[in-house]
Every structure is written in C-alpha cells, then in structure tokens.
Design a protein around this motif. Structure first.
Motif, PDB file in Angstrom:
ATOM      1  N   HIS A 112      28.032  56.516  32.536  1.00  0.00           N
ATOM      2  CA  HIS A 112      26.874  56.060  32.931  1.00  0.00           C
ATOM      3  C   HIS A 112      26.155  55.113  31.892  1.00  0.00           C
ATOM      4  N   ARG A 119      18.338  61.361  24.143  1.00  0.00           N
ATOM      5  CA  ARG A 119      18.267  62.902  24.563  1.00  0.00           C
ATOM      6  C   ARG A 119      18.667  63.802  23.303  1.00  0.00           C
ATOM      7  N   TYR A 132      22.518  73.497  30.359  1.00  0.00           N
ATOM      8  CA  TYR A 132      22.484  71.966  31.096  1.00  0.00           C
ATOM      9  C   TYR A 132      21.451  72.145  32.344  1.00  0.00           C
ATOM     10  N   ILE A 142      18.581  64.667  33.226  1.00  0.00           N
ATOM     11  CA  ILE A 142      18.832  63.505  33.863  1.00  0.00           C
ATOM     12  C   ILE A 142      17.247  62.954  34.274  1.00  0.00           C
ATOM     13  N   TYR A 182      20.103  56.466  37.359  1.00  0.00           N
ATOM     14  CA  TYR A 182      19.079  56.770  36.542  1.00  0.00           C
ATOM     15  C   TYR A 182      17.690  56.157  37.166  1.00  0.00           C
ATOM     16  N   HIS A 215      22.577  61.516  42.157  1.00  0.00           N
ATOM     17  CA  HIS A 215      22.743  61.957  40.761  1.00  0.00           C
ATOM     18  C   HIS A 215      21.856  63.330  40.501  1.00  0.00           C
ATOM     19  N   PHE A 255      26.803  63.644  42.618  1.00  0.00           N
ATOM     20  CA  PHE A 255      26.831  64.799  41.523  1.00  0.00           C
ATOM     21  C   PHE A 255      27.043  66.115  42.517  1.00  0.00           C
ATOM     22  N   HIS A 306      35.463  65.335  36.354  1.00  0.00           N
ATOM     23  CA  HIS A 306      35.220  66.620  35.601  1.00  0.00           C
ATOM     24  C   HIS A 306      36.128  67.752  35.791  1.00  0.00           C
ATOM     25  N   ASN A 365      27.093  58.834  28.322  1.00  0.00           N
ATOM     26  CA  ASN A 365      25.835  59.050  28.982  1.00  0.00           C
ATOM     27  C   ASN A 365      24.911  59.613  27.713  1.00  0.00           C
ATOM     28  N   THR A 368      25.204  64.202  27.787  1.00  0.00           N
ATOM     29  CA  THR A 368      26.064  64.909  27.725  1.00  0.00           C
ATOM     30  C   THR A 368      27.433  64.641  27.179  1.00  0.00           C
TER      31      THR A 368
HETATM   32  O1  IZC Z   1      22.617  62.091  32.334  1.00  0.00           O
HETATM   33  O2  IZC Z   1      23.099  64.469  31.997  1.00  0.00           O
HETATM   34  N1  IZC Z   1      26.698  65.248  34.158  1.00  0.00           N
HETATM   35  N2  IZC Z   1      25.403  63.447  35.024  1.00  0.00           N
HETATM   36  C1  IZC Z   1      26.201  64.564  35.598  1.00  0.00           C
HETATM   37  C2  IZC Z   1      25.356  63.594  33.741  1.00  0.00           C
HETATM   38  C3  IZC Z   1      26.166  64.678  33.427  1.00  0.00           C
HETATM   39  C4  IZC Z   1      24.623  62.670  32.843  1.00  0.00           C
HETATM   40  C5  IZC Z   1      23.331  63.166  32.487  1.00  0.00           C
END
Ligand code: IZC
Ligand code: ZN
Length: 455
Positions: A112, A119, A132, A142, A182, A215, A255, A306, A365, A368
């Motif tokens: 990403h 963050r 998360y 996100i 994003y 996303h 996602f 993943h 990214n 994470t």
């Molecule tokens: O910005 O958290 N898992 N997308 C799906 C992410 C992590 C990136 C994020």
C-alpha cells in the motif's frame, strides 16, 4: 559507505548493450517455473565452490543483452554461446560480484505504497490492548490514512512514492505492486492510480498498479444502514468504470474480512472488475476465517493474500486450485502479523505441504507493516512461518512474480527473462535472511543496467 540510486536508468545510448557478471560465489537462478511443495526449497543454484572457485572456467556467470538475460551458468560455456549468437564480447560491460551472491531482483507483490500521514500512535494503542478492527471502528486505522490522503496533492503523493520506492530498491526490490485504497472516492482513487503509473514510467522500478476501492467503507457512507452494500454499488457503478476506461489498474483487490467486506460483497466487486478486464486478487482471512481463501479459489484469483487465519475449507480449496495450470498463489505477509503483535501466523508449512505456491510481500503500509525491507520479511518468514531460507527466497522472486501474473517475464534468471537482478554482499543466499534488518545489497540491476551501487 555510500549508496547511489541511479534514476532514469533505462538505458542511454552510450551504455553498453551487454553486461557480464562474473566473480559470484553463487548464482541463484530460480529457473524452472513456479515453486510448489518440495520444489519451493529448490533455488536452482550454481555454486563456484563446486567447480573450483570464482576464477575457474566453469565459475557461474550471468550475461545480459539489451535488458534481457541471455546466458546463465558456467563461464566458458556462456561466453562461447554469446559468440555463437553473434553478440560481440567487446560490447559487454564487466561487473565483478566479488564473491557475492547473485539472485533475481526481488518482487514485492503486495504494498500500500501510496498514502499520506503516519499512524505511529496505533502502536501505543495496540500495546494497551486495542485490536486492529477496534481502532478502525473508532475512525482510526485506514480511515485516518484516507483523510490525510484525500488532502494530499498529486505532487506530495509522488514525492512520498519516490522516497519509499527508493527504500525498497535499496533492499533489493526491482518490481513492486502498488494498491490504491486510501481514497475511497472516485477522484482520489484515480489520483493514486495515476501516481502509481507515473512512478512506473519514471522508473527505475516497475510498479504494478492494483485498484483497491474496496479497502474500507468511507466515512460519507457510514451513516447509512446498508453502508457497505451502498458503497459496493458505488464502487461498481461510479469507480470501476472510470478505472477501466483509463486503463490504469492491472488488478482489482478487496479487503474480504469479517467486519470489512463480506464474501458476497467481495465477489460482486471482483466479478464486476473481471467483466471490465481487471483481474482479481484479494486480502483473504487476515484476522479471522472469512471465506476469503475459498473465494480466491472460486474466482481463480491470481493470488490470495495474508491467509493468517484461513479455514480448513479455505486451505482445501487452495490445495485443489494448486493442482491446476493456474494455481492461486498464497501471498503471506508475516511482517504484518509481527507488527500487529498478533500470534496467528499464516499456516505456511501446511500450505507448502498441500502444494500451494507461497509468496511473501512487505504489505508496506502506515498502520500494520511500515517496512520496505523484503529481506527482513524473509527473516520473519524463516523464524515465524518455518520457511527455509531457500523457500523464502523463492517466495520473493519466482513465486512473487507469479503472484503478479508476471512469472514468464521476471522473478528468475533464465534466457529471455528481463535482466533484473541483485548482487548481495554475502557468499550464499542462505545468509540473506540470516542478518535481520541488515542491508546486504551491493548492486541492483534493472533491465541489464546498474541502478543502485553501494561503495
Ligand atoms: O492501512 O491498515 N490490512 N489493509 C488491510 C491494511 C491492513 C492497511 C492499513
Ligand atoms: Zn494489504
């Protein structure tokens, strides 16, 4: 120590058309196609020690001509074959690997790259026990990156992209997949994909653009009772046609995760994308078994990414697909599991035992996995997924190339492949993951030309 990134390194007229790399302790070719099962551990390597050392007539060399590999193997045989093909020795620049290891250029098949803001605060929240999805539900995660990215100009995104592509290159990457995701509105999603395209045109790295409108559900949809469905309709009707018409995405990603997009929503987006000629790949089962692996197999996605928490049925589905001509590559992202301080690493050994080809990516990214270092990801894969160093290298070269549908073009050193390669400052590829976080890259070559040199 100096590190020089050579931009615009796409071959100017005064450069030699040929390059001959000698003096390598090992040349790791990864020749022979996608790696599955026991083959994942076979790097197809030539070792100087087996033939009398780096100066011996049979010492391994790599020859490149006009951006492509034209010979790999014992020196005298390769040099003779070049002459037989009419490629004059005087037109080859020489590069001494100085006892190092030569591998294919690394391929990072899941990033990403393009965002604004950072963050680091989420690390503190996680240390205090926040999950998360809790952080995302509270408008962070996100969504905080989406707010910053919407406010960023194209020039700011370009500068950010160049900076982090340089970091990836410094760690040995020569091709990088880059997702949007994003923006979550038509204008910003298109801006991100345009920036990805500009970065690829600028070089020296190749960027493979993926549209990830799905996303997260953006804030302006969240007050509606059927927010995710409404946003999925908007993706299909308002975003995808624009992305397709401009021809700026090679893949479409979703996602697919409990609490983000369901299997049905993910299927709808990915089928609509396929209808307009954009191939599916997906975020599958990152946090909980969500049917993502099963959906990847059903759709014949090029990659399921993943897989930190796939169901048994999901693994069965990937194993079935692995038996076909077009296996779904399992692209594992262990640096993410590590950085999330989670303990459910992807079942990599089970996947390999079931014949599923495994790739690795940084997942770079801001939330994470803020690492641009694929060699570090190899280390985490060895320590936490149980991959051998050779399996991990296959996962960031030949299998990563297949995870991007580019297995016939990059990811291995064999005749006619693009001449993307790395010279490492260690005598065997087994040492690449052995020094966690060290930068062992000495030279990076893209399309037969050096684009990074460390002196
Ligand atoms: O910005 O958290 N898992 N997308 C799906 C992410 C992590 C990136 C994020
Ligand atoms: Zn991701």
């Amino acid at each position: 120590m100096t590190l020089r990134v050579i931009h615009g390194g796409r071959g100017s007229a005064d450069l030699m058309p040929g390059l001959l790399i000698t003096g390598a302790s090992e040349v790791v070719t990864m020749a022979g196609g996608i790696r599955r099962g026991d083959d994942q551990d076979d790097p197809a390597v030539f070792r100087a020690a087996d033939v009398g050392g780096t100066d011996a007539p049979d010492a391994p060399v790599v020859a490149c001509w006009e951006g492509r590999v034209v010979g790999v193997g014992p020196r005298d045989a390769v040099v003779a074959s070049l002459a037989a093909e009419g490629l004059p020795a005087s037109r080859f620049a020489r590069l001494d690997a100085d006892g190092g290891t030569v591998t294919p250029g690394l391929v990072d098949p899941h990033t990403h790259l393009l965002f604004a803001g950072t963050r680091e605060g989420e690390l503190r929240l996680r240390q205090r026990g926040a999950g998360y999805l809790d952080i995302l539900a509270a408008g962070g995660g996100i969504l905080s990156t989406v707010a910053a990215t919407r406010a960023a100009t194209e020039d700011e995104l370009l500068a950010h992209g160049r900076r982090w592509l340089d970091e990836m290159l410094a760690h040995g990457a020569t091709t990088v997949e880059v997702k949007s995701g994003y923006g979550l509105d038509p204008a910003t999603e298109l801006r991100l994909l345009h920036v990805a395209g500009t970065l690829s045109e600028e070089g020296p790295l190749d960027v493979v653009p993926t549209y990830l409108g799905a996303h997260a559900v953006p804030p302006e949809f969240r007050s509606q009772p059927d927010a995710a469905d409404a946003y999925v309709r908007s993706i299909i009707h308002d975003q995808l046609p624009l992305v397709a018409a401009q021809g700026i995405a090679r893949f479409c990603d979703v996602f697919c995760e409990e609490g983000i997009f369901t299997v049905a929503q993910s299927r709808a987006v990915l089928e609509a994308a396929r209808d307009v000629g954009i191939e599916p790949r997906l975020h599958a089962d990152e946090i909980a078994p969500s049917g993502g692996a099963e959906l990847a197999a059903e759709l014949g996605a090029v990659s399921a990414d993943h897989l930190a928490a796939p169901s048994d049925e999901g693994i069965d589905a990937l194993a079935l697909a692995a038996d076909t001509d077009r296996p779904v590559v399992a692209t594992l992202l262990p640096a993410t599991t590590w950085f999330l301080m989670a303990h459910h690493y992807a079942p990599a050994r089970r996947l390999i035992e079931r014949g599923v080809p495994v790739a690795l990516a940084t997942d770079f990214n801001p939330g994470t996995s803020p690492t641009p270092n694929l060699a570090l990801v190899m280390t985490v894969a060895c320590l936490e997924l149980g991959l051998t160093p050779s399996e991990a290298l296959a996962a960031v070269t030949v299998n990563a190339a297949h995870a991007l549908g580019l297995g016939e073009e990059i990811g291995s050193l064999e005749p006619d492949r693009q001449a993307d390669l790395v010279i490492w400052r260690v005598p065997t590829h087994l040492q690449i993951p052995y020094y966690p976080g060290a930068n062992l890259v000495r030279t990076v070559i893209k399309r037969g030309q050096p684009i990074l040199e460390r002196g």
